[in-house]
Design a protein around this motif. Structure first.
Motif, PDB file in Angstrom:
ATOM      1  N   THR A  43       0.847  -1.185   0.000  1.00  0.00           N
ATOM      2  CA  THR A  43       0.000   0.000   0.000  1.00  0.00           C
ATOM      3  C   THR A  43       0.886   1.239   0.000  1.00  0.00           C
ATOM      4  N   ARG A 100      -0.674   6.463  -4.726  1.00  0.00           N
ATOM      5  CA  ARG A 100      -1.731   7.474  -4.859  1.00  0.00           C
ATOM      6  C   ARG A 100      -2.802   7.001  -5.858  1.00  0.00           C
ATOM      7  N   TRP A 101      -2.410   6.323  -6.900  1.00  0.00           N
ATOM      8  CA  TRP A 101      -3.361   5.691  -7.819  1.00  0.00           C
ATOM      9  C   TRP A 101      -2.614   4.581  -8.547  1.00  0.00           C
ATOM     10  N   ASP A 106       2.362   3.616 -10.386  1.00  0.00           N
ATOM     11  CA  ASP A 106       1.799   4.522  -9.377  1.00  0.00           C
ATOM     12  C   ASP A 106       1.814   5.891 -10.032  1.00  0.00           C
ATOM     13  N   THR A 130      -6.675   1.724  -6.147  1.00  0.00           N
ATOM     14  CA  THR A 130      -6.446   3.027  -5.527  1.00  0.00           C
ATOM     15  C   THR A 130      -5.062   3.098  -4.879  1.00  0.00           C
ATOM     16  N   THR A 131      -4.951   2.849  -3.579  1.00  0.00           N
ATOM     17  CA  THR A 131      -3.663   3.004  -2.894  1.00  0.00           C
ATOM     18  C   THR A 131      -2.906   1.705  -2.722  1.00  0.00           C
ATOM     19  N   SER A 132      -3.490   0.571  -3.127  1.00  0.00           N
ATOM     20  CA  SER A 132      -2.918  -0.720  -2.733  1.00  0.00           C
ATOM     21  C   SER A 132      -2.852  -1.727  -3.871  1.00  0.00           C
TER      22      SER A 132
END
Length: 302
Positions: free
Chosen positions: A27, A30-31, A48, A286-288
């Motif tokens: 994780t 940011r995207w 990312d 998303t973040t992960s």
């Protein structure tokens, strides 16, 4: 632990394994986007985008930065020789990473004007490269560099394997996004995610018939995604589409029936089959980065 699978159609039971769970592998993005599996190296590479970097996960070896800066790379795939092919928002181009690490530009313009911001890409067995070109990377400075659109729209392009010529394969999209071939390559599936910026915009996947010469026909809506968008997707060897959605991963049969879902705790952007048996679904959300084993095998060579 609760099963991550939601069975909508009984046909999905063969893919929804018992006693498996969603694993969070990493994780802090940011995207997260653009996962691609390297079976010969035993690792996964993904993007990312806002952090302008690409990451690498190795089973038992953790996560490291693969490339930084990455020109805000989004979608990734591999060509028939196993080389990494990437869509760069920042440089508005499609590139290939050679075996020695050098980068070759495959496409950065059409008819003398810069591309918008190539988003996702797939390579056909004849060596032709197909990619989508929405404006996401030039709308703001968050995932690229804010710039004016130079093309007359947002299109699906084909790069000829012999001449390298870039040609419009389909030009009637709002915001073309995810792209993948059926296992026999007779069908090309392309997402339209225009709903990201317009309430009444498209949020579906379209299906095109592919001729031997690479001409597309058809283009009817194959499946509508609700909730969310078909940002990225892959196919298994049975011809099912596993696609991103707002509540996880949705699995559609070859005729467009929703079979089931894999529930993921964050909004999913993309996914890739991997692992030694290609039955492990790697999910960027998303973040992960997540993974889950399924009873399906990913289509493709790698």
């Amino acid at each position: 632990m609760e099963s991550p699978f939601e069975i909508v159609d009984s046909r999905f039971r063969r893919y929804a394994l018992g006693n498996v769970f969603i694993e969070k592998l990493h994780t802090g993005m940011r995207w997260a986007e653009g996962p691609v599996w390297f079976g010969d190296g035993g690792h996964l590479i993904w993007s990312d985008i806002p952090n302008n970097r690409m990451m690498r996960w190795v089973e038992g070896g953790g996560v490291s930065v693969f490339r930084s800066p990455s020109n805000f790379t989004n979608g990734n795939t591999r060509d028939r020789q196993g080389r990494l092919v990437s869509c760069e928002h920042g440089a508005r181009r499609v590139t290939r990473t050679e075996y020695d690490g050098s980068i070759t530009v495959l496409a950065d313009s059409h008819k003398g004007r810069r591309l918008n911001s190539p988003n996702d890409v797939v390579v056909k067995s004849d060596g032709s490269i197909w990619f989508t070109d929405p404006p996401y990377g030039i709308l703001t400075d968050y995932e690229g560099h804010k710039s004016e659109i130079e093309q007359d729209g947002c299109h699906v392009y084909r790069i000829d394997p012999e001449s390298g010529q870039v040609a419009v394969a389909a030009g009637d999209f709002d915001k073309p996004n995810g792209i993948a071939f059926s296992p026999d390559e007779r069908m090309l599936y392309v997402a339209d995610t225009g709903a990201s910026h317009r309430d009444d915009g498209p949020h579906h996947i379209r299906a095109f018939t592919v001729s031997e010469s690479g001409i597309l026909s058809g283009g009817e809506v194959f499946a509508t995604i609700e909730p969310g968008l078909a940002d990225g997707f892959r196919l298994d060897t049975d011809g099912n589409i596993w696609t991103s959605a707002g509540d996880g991963v949705h699995c559609f049969s070859p005729n467009g029936d929703l079979l089931g879902k894999v529930r993921v705790p964050e909004v999913v952007s993309n996914l890739a089959f991997g692992g030694p048996k290609r039955n492990r679904l790697f999910i960027t959300a998303t973040t992960s980065l997540y993974s889950v084993y399924v009873g399906a095998v990913g289509a493709g060579r790698f």
